[in-house]
Scaffold this motif. Structure first.
Motif, PDB file in Angstrom:
ATOM      1  N   ARG A   1      43.476  -8.169 147.036  1.00  0.00           N
ATOM      2  CA  ARG A   1      42.932  -9.524 147.038  1.00  0.00           C
ATOM      3  C   ARG A   1      43.288 -10.252 145.742  1.00  0.00           C
ATOM      4  O   ARG A   1      43.574  -9.625 144.723  1.00  0.00           O
ATOM      5  CB  ARG A   1      41.412  -9.488 147.208  1.00  0.00           C
ATOM      6  N   GLY A   2      43.222 -11.583 145.783  1.00  0.00           N
ATOM      7  CA  GLY A   2      43.507 -12.365 144.588  1.00  0.00           C
ATOM      8  C   GLY A   2      44.927 -12.135 144.108  1.00  0.00           C
ATOM      9  O   GLY A   2      45.874 -12.013 144.904  1.00  0.00           O
ATOM     10  N   LEU A   3      45.093 -12.041 142.802  1.00  0.00           N
ATOM     11  CA  LEU A   3      46.429 -11.845 142.234  1.00  0.00           C
ATOM     12  C   LEU A   3      46.948 -10.423 142.414  1.00  0.00           C
ATOM     13  O   LEU A   3      48.099 -10.138 142.080  1.00  0.00           O
ATOM     14  CB  LEU A   3      46.434 -12.232 140.759  1.00  0.00           C
ATOM     15  N   TYR A   4      46.099  -9.532 142.962  1.00  0.00           N
ATOM     16  CA  TYR A   4      46.587  -8.194 143.288  1.00  0.00           C
ATOM     17  C   TYR A   4      47.610  -8.239 144.416  1.00  0.00           C
ATOM     18  O   TYR A   4      48.279  -7.238 144.683  1.00  0.00           O
ATOM     19  CB  TYR A   4      45.423  -7.274 143.673  1.00  0.00           C
ATOM     20  N   ARG A   5      47.746  -9.366 145.069  1.00  0.00           N
ATOM     21  CA  ARG A   5      48.814  -9.514 146.058  1.00  0.00           C
ATOM     22  C   ARG A   5      50.178  -9.591 145.386  1.00  0.00           C
ATOM     23  O   ARG A   5      51.210  -9.405 146.040  1.00  0.00           O
ATOM     24  CB  ARG A   5      48.581 -10.777 146.887  1.00  0.00           C
ATOM     25  N   TYR A   6      50.180  -9.881 144.077  1.00  0.00           N
ATOM     26  CA  TYR A   6      51.442 -10.081 143.358  1.00  0.00           C
ATOM     27  C   TYR A   6      51.694  -9.041 142.271  1.00  0.00           C
ATOM     28  O   TYR A   6      52.847  -8.800 141.921  1.00  0.00           O
ATOM     29  CB  TYR A   6      51.453 -11.474 142.730  1.00  0.00           C
ATOM     30  N   VAL A   7      50.628  -8.480 141.718  1.00  0.00           N
ATOM     31  CA  VAL A   7      50.771  -7.459 140.678  1.00  0.00           C
ATOM     32  C   VAL A   7      49.738  -6.361 140.914  1.00  0.00           C
ATOM     33  O   VAL A   7      48.684  -6.598 141.511  1.00  0.00           O
ATOM     34  CB  VAL A   7      50.583  -8.042 139.253  1.00  0.00           C
TER      35      VAL A   7
ATOM     36  N   ASP B   1      53.171   6.496 143.812  1.00  0.00           N
ATOM     37  CA  ASP B   1      53.080   7.926 144.143  1.00  0.00           C
ATOM     38  C   ASP B   1      51.987   8.189 145.171  1.00  0.00           C
ATOM     39  O   ASP B   1      52.145   9.045 146.054  1.00  0.00           O
ATOM     40  CB  ASP B   1      52.798   8.742 142.880  1.00  0.00           C
ATOM     41  N   GLU B   2      50.875   7.456 145.063  1.00  0.00           N
ATOM     42  CA  GLU B   2      49.716   7.734 145.907  1.00  0.00           C
ATOM     43  C   GLU B   2      49.799   7.057 147.273  1.00  0.00           C
ATOM     44  O   GLU B   2      49.409   7.636 148.287  1.00  0.00           O
ATOM     45  CB  GLU B   2      48.441   7.295 145.190  1.00  0.00           C
ATOM     46  N   PHE B   3      50.306   5.825 147.293  1.00  0.00           N
ATOM     47  CA  PHE B   3      50.299   5.058 148.539  1.00  0.00           C
ATOM     48  C   PHE B   3      51.689   4.806 149.113  1.00  0.00           C
ATOM     49  O   PHE B   3      51.811   4.365 150.258  1.00  0.00           O
ATOM     50  CB  PHE B   3      49.600   3.703 148.313  1.00  0.00           C
ATOM     51  N   GLY B   4      52.721   5.055 148.319  1.00  0.00           N
ATOM     52  CA  GLY B   4      54.079   4.851 148.787  1.00  0.00           C
ATOM     53  C   GLY B   4      54.638   3.498 148.384  1.00  0.00           C
ATOM     54  O   GLY B   4      53.902   2.517 148.254  1.00  0.00           O
ATOM     55  N   ALA B   5      55.955   3.452 148.195  1.00  0.00           N
ATOM     56  CA  ALA B   5      56.606   2.216 147.759  1.00  0.00           C
ATOM     57  C   ALA B   5      56.444   1.102 148.788  1.00  0.00           C
ATOM     58  O   ALA B   5      56.345  -0.077 148.437  1.00  0.00           O
ATOM     59  CB  ALA B   5      58.087   2.487 147.504  1.00  0.00           C
ATOM     60  N   GLU B   6      56.388   1.460 150.063  1.00  0.00           N
ATOM     61  CA  GLU B   6      56.255   0.438 151.103  1.00  0.00           C
ATOM     62  C   GLU B   6      54.907  -0.261 151.022  1.00  0.00           C
ATOM     63  O   GLU B   6      54.815  -1.477 151.204  1.00  0.00           O
ATOM     64  CB  GLU B   6      56.432   1.073 152.479  1.00  0.00           C
ATOM     65  N   ALA B   7      53.846   0.502 150.729  1.00  0.00           N
ATOM     66  CA  ALA B   7      52.508  -0.089 150.618  1.00  0.00           C
ATOM     67  C   ALA B   7      52.407  -0.993 149.393  1.00  0.00           C
ATOM     68  O   ALA B   7      51.807  -2.072 149.448  1.00  0.00           O
ATOM     69  CB  ALA B   7      51.451   1.008 150.542  1.00  0.00           C
ATOM     70  N   VAL B   8      52.998  -0.569 148.296  1.00  0.00           N
ATOM     71  CA  VAL B   8      52.986  -1.393 147.085  1.00  0.00           C
ATOM     72  C   VAL B   8      53.824  -2.643 147.298  1.00  0.00           C
ATOM     73  O   VAL B   8      53.491  -3.733 146.805  1.00  0.00           O
ATOM     74  CB  VAL B   8      53.501  -0.586 145.876  1.00  0.00           C
ATOM     75  N   GLY B   9      54.909  -2.497 148.045  1.00  0.00           N
ATOM     76  CA  GLY B   9      55.722  -3.646 148.406  1.00  0.00           C
ATOM     77  C   GLY B   9      56.419  -4.287 147.222  1.00  0.00           C
ATOM     78  O   GLY B   9      56.908  -3.606 146.317  1.00  0.00           O
ATOM     79  N   ARG B  10      56.411  -5.603 147.204  1.00  0.00           N
ATOM     80  CA  ARG B  10      57.144  -6.344 146.171  1.00  0.00           C
ATOM     81  C   ARG B  10      56.260  -6.704 144.983  1.00  0.00           C
ATOM     82  O   ARG B  10      56.642  -7.528 144.143  1.00  0.00           O
ATOM     83  CB  ARG B  10      57.744  -7.606 146.782  1.00  0.00           C
ATOM     84  N   ARG B  11      55.099  -6.124 144.915  1.00  0.00           N
ATOM     85  CA  ARG B  11      54.226  -6.379 143.767  1.00  0.00           C
ATOM     86  C   ARG B  11      54.925  -5.966 142.472  1.00  0.00           C
ATOM     87  O   ARG B  11      55.623  -4.965 142.417  1.00  0.00           O
ATOM     88  CB  ARG B  11      52.920  -5.587 143.881  1.00  0.00           C
ATOM     89  N   LYS B  12      54.673  -6.731 141.424  1.00  0.00           N
ATOM     90  CA  LYS B  12      55.115  -6.359 140.092  1.00  0.00           C
ATOM     91  C   LYS B  12      54.002  -5.609 139.377  1.00  0.00           C
ATOM     92  O   LYS B  12      52.930  -5.383 139.943  1.00  0.00           O
ATOM     93  CB  LYS B  12      55.533  -7.601 139.316  1.00  0.00           C
ATOM     94  N   ARG B  13      54.229  -5.246 138.136  1.00  0.00           N
ATOM     95  CA  ARG B  13      53.254  -4.464 137.403  1.00  0.00           C
ATOM     96  C   ARG B  13      52.128  -5.334 136.828  1.00  0.00           C
ATOM     97  O   ARG B  13      50.959  -5.104 137.080  1.00  0.00           O
ATOM     98  CB  ARG B  13      53.945  -3.691 136.280  1.00  0.00           C
ATOM     99  N   ILE B  14      52.509  -6.355 136.048  1.00  0.00           N
ATOM    100  CA  ILE B  14      51.477  -7.134 135.343  1.00  0.00           C
ATOM    101  C   ILE B  14      51.752  -8.632 135.331  1.00  0.00           C
ATOM    102  O   ILE B  14      50.816  -9.423 135.315  1.00  0.00           O
ATOM    103  CB  ILE B  14      51.306  -6.603 133.896  1.00  0.00           C
ATOM    104  N   ILE B  15      53.028  -9.044 135.376  1.00  0.00           N
ATOM    105  CA  ILE B  15      53.365 -10.465 135.357  1.00  0.00           C
ATOM    106  C   ILE B  15      53.987 -10.827 136.702  1.00  0.00           C
ATOM    107  O   ILE B  15      55.061 -10.305 137.038  1.00  0.00           O
ATOM    108  CB  ILE B  15      54.330 -10.809 134.214  1.00  0.00           C
TER     109      ILE B  15
END
Length: 255
Positions: A183-189, A237-251
């Motif tokens: 939710r929120g900016l967690y959609r992007y980072v 590692d825990e959820f897989g690269a597909e679940a993380v998707g195109r999110r960045k780390r912090i910016i």
């Protein structure tokens, strides 16, 4: 402390931050999801946060009371903004925590050390050796730099608070599993709370226009950017690269 000594202090803090920045890419600070017995004895997480963050409040008030500039309302306003963050982080944030996690004493003591030194930095930059532009008084706050800085500070604080709210409500009572916030900016980072804090202190530095505030921005980045990288890889590692998707780390959209 004279100005030359204060400048040496700022350069020293900047150099230590560089060491911390590099080291944290190789050593994961053992708190939160990375807590490890290797970091030694630990204490209740709520108590740890109070003991780690609250020295800022007391130190700033003590240094302000001892200063001959404590009636300078512009500087007092800037210190008040600084303290608002730490009052929330020291006394509100811990009360809102869920679960029964612990914080290593080592981490808590390192946090106390930095917070005391940072209090000296910010009081020094704002009260002891302020920019000449502070002589403008109320007119200073009408300058574009000050308006932009204040807005960025408030936006960053809002992002940080909302992101903490999202994290707190990922689990139901009694649940200890990890979840990928979305939710929120967690959609992007993957570390939106850290992004908010980095934005907040960047706004503070623009607003106050002190070298000390920019050293604090550098310290914030040195501490949070490597940790955001570790969290990103933990989620992959825990959820897989597909679940993380195109999110960045912090910016968002950058790193």
């Amino acid at each position: 402390m004279d100005r030359e000594s204060f400048n040496i202090f700022l350069w020293t803090m900047s150099g230590v931050a560089l060491i911390v920045f590099i080291a944290l890419y190789f050593v994961r600070a053992g708190y939160g999801m990375f807590r490890s017995a290797q970091w030694g004895p630990s204490i209740n997480n709520r108590l740890g946060w109070v003991l780690m963050e609250s020295p800022v409040c007391f130190m700033v008030l003590l240094l302000w009371a001892q200063s001959e500039f404590y009636f300078q309302w512009l500087q007092c306003l800037f210190l008040l903004l600084f303290l608002i963050h730490y009052v929330q982080r020291s006394f509100v944030f811990p009360l809102l925590m869920k679960g029964r996690s612990h914080m290593p004493l080592t981490i808590m003591l390192m946090g106390v050390t930095f917070n005391v030194l940072n209090s000296v930095m910010q009081v020094g930059g704002i009260l002891w050796f302020p920019p000449q532009s502070y002589l403008l008084g109320v007119q200073y706050l009408l300058q574009p730099q000050a308006i932009i800085g204040l807005l960025i500070f408030l936006v960053g604080m809002g992002i940080n608070l909302h992101s903490d709210h999202v994290i707190r409500h990922l689990r139901q009572p009694g649940d200890t599993r990890h979840y990928l916030p979305a939710r929120g900016l967690y959609r992007y980072v993957t570390s939106a709370n850290y992004f908010g804090e980095l934005v907040e202190w960047t706004g503070f530095a623009i607003l106050t226009a002190t070298p000390a505030a920019w050293v604090f921005v550098w310290w914030t980045a040195a501490n949070l950017v490597p940790r955001a990288d570790a969290i990103y890889h933990k989620y992959v590692d825990e959820f897989g690269a597909e679940a993380v998707g195109r999110r960045k780390r912090i910016i968002p959209f950058i790193y």
